[in-house]
Each structure stands twice: as structure tokens, then as C-alpha cells.
Design an enzyme around this catalytic site. Sequence first.
Site, PDB file in Angstrom:
ATOM      1  N   LEU A  20      32.576  35.364  35.343  1.00  0.00           N
ATOM      2  CA  LEU A  20      33.496  35.450  36.477  1.00  0.00           C
ATOM      3  C   LEU A  20      34.471  34.278  36.471  1.00  0.00           C
ATOM      4  O   LEU A  20      35.624  34.420  36.830  1.00  0.00           O
ATOM      5  CB  LEU A  20      32.669  35.466  37.769  1.00  0.00           C
ATOM      6  N   CYS A  21      33.974  33.108  36.029  1.00  0.00           N
ATOM      7  CA  CYS A  21      34.841  31.932  36.055  1.00  0.00           C
ATOM      8  C   CYS A  21      35.971  32.055  35.028  1.00  0.00           C
ATOM      9  O   CYS A  21      37.084  31.587  35.262  1.00  0.00           O
ATOM     10  CB  CYS A  21      34.041  30.657  35.814  1.00  0.00           C
ATOM     11  N   THR A  22      35.704  32.701  33.881  1.00  0.00           N
ATOM     12  CA  THR A  22      36.770  32.907  32.895  1.00  0.00           C
ATOM     13  C   THR A  22      37.850  33.787  33.514  1.00  0.00           C
ATOM     14  O   THR A  22      39.046  33.526  33.373  1.00  0.00           O
ATOM     15  CB  THR A  22      36.211  33.601  31.637  1.00  0.00           C
TER      16      THR A  22
END
Lengths: 183, 435
Positions: free
Chosen positions: B208-210
Site C-alpha cells: 500500500l505504501c508503494t
Amino acid sequence: MLKIWSMKKDQQKADNENTAAGKKKKVTAAQLRVQRDLSELSLGDTMRTEFPDPDDILSFILFIEPDEGMYRGSRFSFTFNIPPHFPHEPPKVQCREKIYHPNIDLEGKVCLNILREDWKPVLNLNAVIVGLQFLFLEPNASDPLNKEAAEDLRTNREVFKRNVRAAMSGGRVGGVTFDKTIK
Amino acid sequence: MASAQAYPSSEPERWKYLDRIRTRAGPFTNDGIFDGSMVAGQMDKMKILVIGAGGLGCEILKNLALSGFKDIHVIDMDTIDISNLNRQFLFRQADVGSSKAEVAARFVEQRVRGVRITPHNCRIQDKDEDFYMGFQLVVCGLDSIEARRWINATLVNMVDDAVEDSYTPLIDGGTEGFKGQARVVIPTITSCLECQLDMHAPRAAVPLCTLATIPRQPEHCVEWAHVIAWDQEKPFPELDKDDPAHIGWLYQKALARAHEFRISGVTYALTQGVVKNIIPAIAATNSVIAAACCNEALKISSSCAPALGYPDDNYMMYSGNDAIYTYTFKHEQKDDCPVCGNLARELDVDPAWTLGELVESLAARPAAQLRKPSVRAAGKTLYMQSPASLEAQTRPNLERTLSDLGLREGDEIGVTDPAFATVSFKFKLKFTKKS
């Protein structure tokens, strides 16, 4: 195998007589697995659960009250929604409060590897709960979901700590008003 | 277009080649059970179910009808889309919008004389166990893992180990691009689809952070629009992946993000593909896999040759990615399979017992030897020893009787115990006294 089939008709007849009473209720694999995960959950003093409907064990709320680290003294809550294909799909977890945290965005989405790309069916609810607890002990600036908070943590830890306190008291940080989580 | 003359004029002539296989013993036939004089007559009476009338299903229906099966049922909930016509050859442009099961059944019935095909235009979950009990063989041509798991669990749960006939073999075909597999499950005897679940490559998820910070690929931009931008802006109340307006919105969002990060390659088709998780279907792969499945159906029902399943190999994989490669092997049954490794055992109970008495009896049972059993029925939490809040909520149930709690003869209960972290038990209630 052919012989099996000629016999099957008789069995069906007998079966129909037996099942005339009505449909039998069966326990699904996902339900059983969640039941098992719940019965071996170790929550300790800092966490507790709440089941709005005890018959529906697939959705519940988890409360976490960190007793150390920067988030100490607050109470955070997460909704857990377990999909019917659990454990082949991870549980859906969302923070219910608007909090200032580099790995949790303002909508409550959580960036925790085992909730998404690293989920495996061998993992259980306990692993997820330990992961959430860890996020409050060690917020991680390198995997940010809230970029501003991550930037604060990276550049000045003291400023970040102050911001955490301010946000938990229901104050404003960087133009955003956060929910009061302090007890 | 085919005239009557195109068919052989008489029935024996028409099935001449098939009958050579069905009626004559060969080097591979099992002398113990093969009786060539019986096969044709029995196949005429056999009921066979085809699940799915799509890419694989069209091939399977045609192959089964031409293999001498006479009573075929087909179940599919879908309607025909124009994009199906390139490979689902039982459908024509005029059929777009009609039920796949109905059109496919009508087409094959018209082309193959003497076969009866009964369509069911519904979800497989709409049919109950009695429906599935009516078939001697089930052939699946499905594109979803969920549907496979459902039918697999249904067929496994039908097994009554006292009755040989409750074992309905399941033949499963699957394709993805140039790859495919054909496998046979003899419920509870050989490894089931649930045991083999790890054979499906999981969909690669992006952190999700990417997505939220620095996308690297056009797919990341689409996923960002799908997972993050949609939730923030909620342009429509609910995302409908088949609505061009919704996909169009995601496409514009993804495109803007791609520009921002100088990523090229975001197109409308890519957006649709990523959001709907589309894998291109290849007609040739479908026909290879369907042929393999129908071969197994013929072998199982005629005993003319050893089939996949018992006792050895049960899984044939096929890859057309680099030339052609197939490999057939035995996938072992898993002891702890939640579907076939854990069948409900009968448990004698008195409906007048309190739940507390039932929990105590479980702890005392030598076969179970549980210390802190937690008990649930389907859709009902009876008593959980933990977590604390659930224990408190369910504690009052301990005083109530089983019949009072709504439990009926034949209902299943699930029992877990932290002392046995890797096992859970299923019991089928058998009332010793009528309530």
C-alpha cells in the site's frame, strides 16, 4: 467404478427420507478457522475485543492501549472484517479514529505488510494483532502512508513526538484536526 | 448448415469408433470391473453435470456429447457478452445477452442427435445438496477459485463413508493464458481442490505504501486510483467494474498520476485489465484442457483405461508458454485439509442437556481430550472461552439447553481448543432422545 453408480439410486432414496426433516446447518472452513484463531488469541492487558454481534465472529473491534512508546496513554480502535475466504485472504483492518501516524492514513487505512502483500494462510489473527501493536511502538518512516507524518519522523524525532501528543489530545497538526484518543 | 446426410445413417455406425473403446477390453482395462457389454447402456443412463458454459464449458459440452454421454446438465449464471464470441463457439452475435447455459444447451442438442442437455441459469450456490447428489460425475470449467472451492466442499461434504455411491468424482479444468490443468478429485479418497489450493499462484499485491508514495509501474497508478483515490473521492456510491463511466474515472485518475511520476503505459484497456484482474483467454489452451477433462470423464465412466485419480496421479498440468510441456503427478492429500481432512463425526447428545454439560462431555471424551473447548454452530456462537469479551457474552448460554439454543438433529458444531492449535473438530449432532 461403474458398480458404484448403479447402487447410488437406492442410497438417494434412503437419503431423501432422512433429510426430509430439513436442511442441516454446516460449519464452514473459514468460520472454524476464525474460531480457532480467536480461542488462541493472547491480548494481554493492553488490548481487548468487542463483538457487536457475538454470533458473527467475522467482524469485531479491537482496542489497543499502548503502555509504552510515543503513543502511550491513548486508546485506539480497529475494525476487523474477515472475508469469507479467510485464511486465503487477509482480514480487512481499519483504524476507526483519525490519527497521526506515518503508517496509517487519515481514512484509517493501515500499511502493514502482512495485511496485504505478505499475507499467508499460515498467519493468524494473533500475528495481525501483534503487527498492529508493533506499529505503535515503532512507527516506520520508510513505508509511509501519511507522508507528512513520515517526513516529520525522519527529520526531527522530537517534533514528531510533540505532534503525536498534540494529535492524540485532539489538536491540529499540519492543518489537520485529529481525533482525541488520549484517555 | 449441416445436412442430415453428414451424419452416419444408423446409430451403431455412428458410435462405431467409440464402441470399439467402450466394448472391448484392452491392455489397460481393469479386468475386475470392466464389462464391455454394460458400458454403453450405463453411459446412456448416466447423469453428468457440467459447471460453467464459458470458454472451457463450450468445449466440454461438445466433447461430452460426442463421447456418448446422453444426459448432460449444464449450470452457469452468466449471460453472453460480445467479447466471448471469439472462443465460445456455441454462441452467435444474436445470442448476446442471453443465458450461456440455455444457448449452449440448445446448440449442442441440435447438433448432436440423441443427447439431452438441461440448462440451469443460476449460481451453483442456488442448488442444494439433493441436486448435486443426482449426478454421477461433475466436470468443472470455471474461472473462479471461489466457485471451485464451493463445489469441492459440497461434493466432499456429501460423502457418507458407509455408502460407496456418495463419492461423486469431480473433474476440474482450468486455464490461464497458455497454461492449464486438468485434475480429478475422488472426494475424501484423493487430494481435493482445497488441499491443492497452494497450486494457484496468488495475485501479486503491491504494498500500500508503494501505491501511496512512489509508483514505479503503470499498474501501480491504476491500483492507486482503484484503492486510494476512489475511497477518498467516492465519485460514485459503489464501484461497478463493468460500468465504463467508473472505469473511465479510474483511468483519468491513473493517467494524471502517471504523468506526475513520468510513467508511461496507462491506457483504458490496462485500467480495465488491472481493476478486473483480466487474464487473456486462449482458445487453444481451452480446447486442450477440455479434451483432457472429457477423456477422464470417458475413462472414469467406462473403465476402458486408468483415469486420473485413484490410486496414483491425479493432476495434469499443461504449459504452452515455451513449446508444449505437460507433467502428470500425484498431489498428496493434506491431513489437515479444512475440507476433506476434517469431516464431521457423529456426536451423541441429549437435546435436554445444557450447553455446559455438552462442553464438559467434550472435555471428557477420550477421542477429543479437550481442555478448554470453544463451541460454535453454523451462524451461532455457543460458547467461546476467549477472548474475554466474547466469553462474557456467551457465558449465559452454558445454562441453556441444546434444544433451547435452537440446535437440531444433524446440525454441525465446530470445536476448537488452544491446547490443539493446529486441529479443530467438527461434530454432527445426533440426538439420543427426541426433543
